[in-house]
Design a protein around this motif. Structure first.
Motif, mmCIF file in Angstrom:
data_model
loop_
_atom_site.group_PDB
_atom_site.id
_atom_site.type_symbol
_atom_site.label_atom_id
_atom_site.label_comp_id
_atom_site.label_asym_id
_atom_site.label_seq_id
_atom_site.Cartn_x
_atom_site.Cartn_y
_atom_site.Cartn_z
ATOM 1 N N ALA A 88 22.863 13.704 53.089
ATOM 2 C CA ALA A 88 23.788 15.079 52.254
ATOM 3 C C ALA A 88 22.877 16.526 51.102
ATOM 4 O O ALA A 88 22.888 16.865 51.410
ATOM 5 C CB ALA A 88 24.750 14.447 52.179
ATOM 6 N N ALA A 89 22.228 15.286 50.179
ATOM 7 C CA ALA A 89 21.687 16.143 49.294
ATOM 8 C C ALA A 89 20.617 17.192 50.000
ATOM 9 O O ALA A 89 20.385 18.737 49.750
ATOM 10 C CB ALA A 89 20.948 14.974 48.089
ATOM 11 N N ILE A 90 19.649 16.615 50.882
ATOM 12 C CA ILE A 90 18.493 17.347 51.604
ATOM 13 C C ILE A 90 19.624 18.073 51.857
ATOM 14 O O ILE A 90 18.303 19.418 52.294
ATOM 15 C CB ILE A 90 17.521 16.638 52.053
ATOM 16 N N ALA A 91 20.658 17.938 53.079
ATOM 17 C CA ALA A 91 21.255 18.888 53.828
ATOM 18 C C ALA A 91 21.705 19.523 52.855
ATOM 19 O O ALA A 91 21.874 21.530 53.803
ATOM 20 C CB ALA A 91 22.063 18.355 54.384
ATOM 21 N N ALA A 92 21.820 19.550 51.830
ATOM 22 C CA ALA A 92 22.433 20.603 50.961
ATOM 23 C C ALA A 92 21.590 22.179 50.150
ATOM 24 O O ALA A 92 22.203 22.040 49.856
ATOM 25 C CB ALA A 92 23.503 20.097 49.964
ATOM 26 N N GLY A 93 20.284 21.527 50.413
ATOM 27 C CA GLY A 93 19.042 22.962 49.424
ATOM 28 C C GLY A 93 18.366 21.202 48.670
ATOM 29 O O GLY A 93 17.899 22.426 48.406
ATOM 30 N N ALA A 94 18.556 20.438 48.488
ATOM 31 C CA ALA A 94 17.589 19.933 47.556
ATOM 32 C C ALA A 94 16.454 19.195 48.287
ATOM 33 O O ALA A 94 15.693 19.192 49.713
ATOM 34 C CB ALA A 94 18.573 17.751 47.294
ATOM 35 N N ILE B 114 28.245 30.278 49.685
ATOM 36 C CA ILE B 114 27.921 28.761 49.294
ATOM 37 C C ILE B 114 28.933 28.446 50.360
ATOM 38 O O ILE B 114 30.505 28.550 50.879
ATOM 39 C CB ILE B 114 29.226 28.253 48.056
ATOM 40 N N GLU B 115 28.572 27.679 51.438
ATOM 41 C CA GLU B 115 28.651 26.856 52.303
ATOM 42 C C GLU B 115 29.463 25.629 52.079
ATOM 43 O O GLU B 115 29.125 25.090 51.675
ATOM 44 C CB GLU B 115 27.861 26.728 53.985
ATOM 45 N N VAL B 116 30.432 25.522 52.532
ATOM 46 C CA VAL B 116 30.989 23.717 52.275
ATOM 47 C C VAL B 116 32.067 23.356 53.813
ATOM 48 O O VAL B 116 32.768 22.211 53.285
ATOM 49 C CB VAL B 116 33.186 24.129 51.417
ATOM 50 N N ASP B 117 31.777 24.124 55.104
ATOM 51 C CA ASP B 117 32.301 23.308 56.401
ATOM 52 C C ASP B 117 31.829 22.360 56.767
ATOM 53 O O ASP B 117 32.510 21.044 56.341
ATOM 54 C CB ASP B 117 31.575 24.486 56.733
ATOM 55 N N SER B 118 30.968 21.945 55.806
ATOM 56 C CA SER B 118 29.457 20.451 56.318
ATOM 57 C C SER B 118 29.980 19.399 55.400
ATOM 58 O O SER B 118 29.993 18.234 55.785
ATOM 59 C CB SER B 118 28.146 20.606 55.517
ATOM 60 N N MET B 119 30.820 19.913 54.278
ATOM 61 C CA MET B 119 31.501 18.705 53.437
ATOM 62 C C MET B 119 31.960 18.727 53.540
ATOM 63 O O MET B 119 33.035 17.361 52.679
ATOM 64 C CB MET B 119 31.501 19.643 51.878
ATOM 65 N N LEU B 120 33.500 18.844 54.704
ATOM 66 C CA LEU B 120 34.540 18.550 54.918
ATOM 67 C C LEU B 120 34.679 17.251 56.212
ATOM 68 O O LEU B 120 34.537 17.469 57.820
ATOM 69 C CB LEU B 120 35.359 20.032 55.213
ATOM 70 N N THR B 121 34.806 15.731 55.963
ATOM 71 C CA THR B 121 34.091 15.348 57.089
ATOM 72 C C THR B 121 35.453 13.918 57.129
ATOM 73 O O THR B 121 34.696 13.971 58.308
ATOM 74 C CB THR B 121 32.656 14.426 56.310
ATOM 75 N N HIS B 122 36.330 13.766 56.766
ATOM 76 C CA HIS B 122 37.289 13.499 56.944
ATOM 77 C C HIS B 122 38.354 14.118 56.614
ATOM 78 O O HIS B 122 38.541 14.478 56.506
ATOM 79 C CB HIS B 122 37.215 11.750 56.097
ATOM 80 N N ARG B 123 39.226 14.223 57.392
ATOM 81 C CA ARG B 123 40.954 14.606 57.548
ATOM 82 C C ARG B 123 41.694 13.659 57.556
ATOM 83 O O ARG B 123 41.307 12.610 58.694
ATOM 84 C CB ARG B 123 41.034 15.544 58.736
ATOM 85 N N VAL C 274 32.480 12.848 52.170
ATOM 86 C CA VAL C 274 32.105 13.651 51.642
ATOM 87 C C VAL C 274 33.452 14.015 50.545
ATOM 88 O O VAL C 274 33.609 13.821 49.649
ATOM 89 C CB VAL C 274 31.136 14.787 52.482
ATOM 90 N N LYS C 275 33.949 14.781 51.480
ATOM 91 C CA LYS C 275 35.369 15.489 51.190
ATOM 92 C C LYS C 275 35.931 15.111 51.963
ATOM 93 O O LYS C 275 35.988 15.288 53.520
ATOM 94 C CB LYS C 275 35.477 16.877 50.969
ATOM 95 N N VAL C 276 36.726 14.330 51.604
ATOM 96 C CA VAL C 276 38.545 13.596 52.807
ATOM 97 C C VAL C 276 39.766 15.113 51.949
ATOM 98 O O VAL C 276 39.953 16.188 51.037
ATOM 99 C CB VAL C 276 38.562 12.893 51.736
ATOM 100 N N ALA C 277 40.004 15.668 53.393
ATOM 101 C CA ALA C 277 41.115 16.843 53.338
ATOM 102 C C ALA C 277 42.228 16.145 54.326
ATOM 103 O O ALA C 277 42.107 15.039 55.830
ATOM 104 C CB ALA C 277 40.849 18.031 54.572
ATOM 105 N N VAL C 278 43.261 16.504 52.864
ATOM 106 C CA VAL C 278 44.802 15.912 53.869
ATOM 107 C C VAL C 278 45.570 17.239 54.473
ATOM 108 O O VAL C 278 45.772 18.172 53.574
ATOM 109 C CB VAL C 278 45.716 15.384 52.594
ATOM 110 N N VAL C 279 45.564 17.300 55.294
ATOM 111 C CA VAL C 279 45.822 18.479 56.477
ATOM 112 C C VAL C 279 47.658 18.829 56.552
ATOM 113 O O VAL C 279 48.199 17.460 57.859
ATOM 114 C CB VAL C 279 44.952 18.582 57.651
ATOM 115 N N ASN C 280 48.473 19.090 56.885
ATOM 116 C CA ASN C 280 49.953 19.816 57.499
ATOM 117 C C ASN C 280 49.659 20.578 58.334
ATOM 118 O O ASN C 280 49.271 21.574 58.226
ATOM 119 C CB ASN C 280 50.622 20.019 55.779
ATOM 120 N N ALA C 281 50.498 20.189 59.627
ATOM 121 C CA ALA C 281 49.861 21.095 60.887
ATOM 122 C C ALA C 281 50.703 22.014 60.571
ATOM 123 O O ALA C 281 51.985 21.973 60.287
ATOM 124 C CB ALA C 281 50.299 19.798 62.437
#
Length: 345
Positions: free
Chosen positions: A205-211, A310-319, A338-345
């Protein structure tokens, strides 16, 4: 309403709680997305206790839709907003000096004030008066808007060490915060970014982010890698983005003379670090902490994400749905997400 209620450390449940009661000027926001932060996990596990009350509702990275203005004429029902969760008093000595993130009377949404792991959240009038509430463009998704808060904290940390064009930057840890540090360092003009991370998936993920380079500190010699890529001198800037206290001393040997070290991560209050003060003294190092964010950094970060800088879509891996808040916290804690989102429909 339904919410994830924390009654004590390790005691969180999804249940019915009273609806928020608005005072004059308060906003009622329907939470549409809230992301899980390492601070939420530290509070959940009892590793952060300062300012925490029980019972409380966690969640401070969020965006939602106004459903009641409380008579406040500055906003309208239906508007999409994100909220800077740190509310400064505006009149203490630190606020007057422009250091509102360390305000003596700082109030935090997410535990001192009930947070966003709920169907609705009350935004107090003083947060509106302090201009902590920001409208978000229609083009910005709820989940991406929730990530403005962690990016703001990262911006605060990097402003303190001043990443410049041509710098070599080392980031210790490539969890969600580490990834944002990589992305922002690249945007600031860093010539080379080296990441240290024991997890193979997070190195990817670090390489994909630009490292440029992702080192496994368990099997590789990080210091040797850094020296090879810096003509033997060490990094210009280093960010400790994982709360492991012993890394604070390791960081000192990875930067060049007059290098800058950011102790960005929150550390457990039970941990103490031993530091080689002679390295700081003789090498003229600058070592700084970084806490929270301010409203200007929130606004800048909102603009960066909305503009796609700043691209953040790829960080949202779990909902997860709100009813699965316990599983959301546990998934974030395990480290596979990576980043977990709690989503209210």
């Amino acid at each position: 309403m339904k919410a994830g209620l924390l009654r004590a450390p390790n005691d969180l449940s999804f249940e019915t709680v009273p609806d928020p009661v608005l005072a004059a000027g308060d906003l009622l926001v329907r939470v549409r997305a809230a992301t899980v932060c390492g601070t939420d996990i530290r509070i959940f596990r009892g590793r952060k206790t300062a300012g925490v009350r029980y019972p409380s509702i966690l969640g401070h990275e969020f965006a939602g839709e106004i459903v009641d203005t409380g008579g406040n004429g500055d906003f309208s029902c239906g508007e999409a907003v994100a909220v800077c969760p740190a509310i400064p008093c505006g009149h203490c000595d630190y606020c007057k000096r422009g250091y509102e993130n360390i305000c003596q009377n700082l109030t935090a949404i997410g535990y001192e004030i009930d947070g966003a792991f709920a169907e609705y959240i009350r935004i107090p009038a003083r947060a509106i008066e302090a201009r902590n509430v920001f409208r978000i463009p229609e083009s910005l998704s709820w989940e991406k808007a929730a990530l403005v808060e962690p990016l703001s904290c990262v911006l605060n940390g990097q402003e303190k060490i001043g990443i410049e064009v041509g710098d070599t930057v080392v980031v210790l840890g490539s969890g969600p915060i580490g990834l944002l540090h990589i992305k922002l360092a690249r945007l600031s003009g860093a010539h080379r970014v080296i990441v240290s991370e024991p997890s193979a998936s997070r190195r990817e993920a670090a390489i994909a982010a630009g490292a440029d380079i992702a080192v496994d500190p368990v099997s590789e010699d990080l210091q040797a890698v850094v020296r090879v890529h810096t003509k033997g001198l060490g990094a210009d800037k280093l960010i400790v983005a994982i709360g492991v206290a012993k890394l604070a001393n390791d960081a000192l040997s990875l930067v060049r003379h007059r290098g800058r070290v950011s102790l960005f991560a929150g550390f457990s209050s039970a941990e103490m670090a031993t530091m080689d003060v002679n390295l700081i003294h003789y090498n003229e190092l600058v070592v700084t902490g970084s806490f929270g964010l301010n409203r200007l950094q929130f606004e800048k970060s909102l603009d960066m994400i909305a503009a796609g800088r700043i691209e953040v879509d790829s960080m949202l891996t779990h909902r997860f749905a709100l009813e699965d808040i316990g599983a959301a916290l546990e998934t974030a804690e395990r480290g596979g997400a990576v980043k977990v989102a709690v989503v209210n429909a």
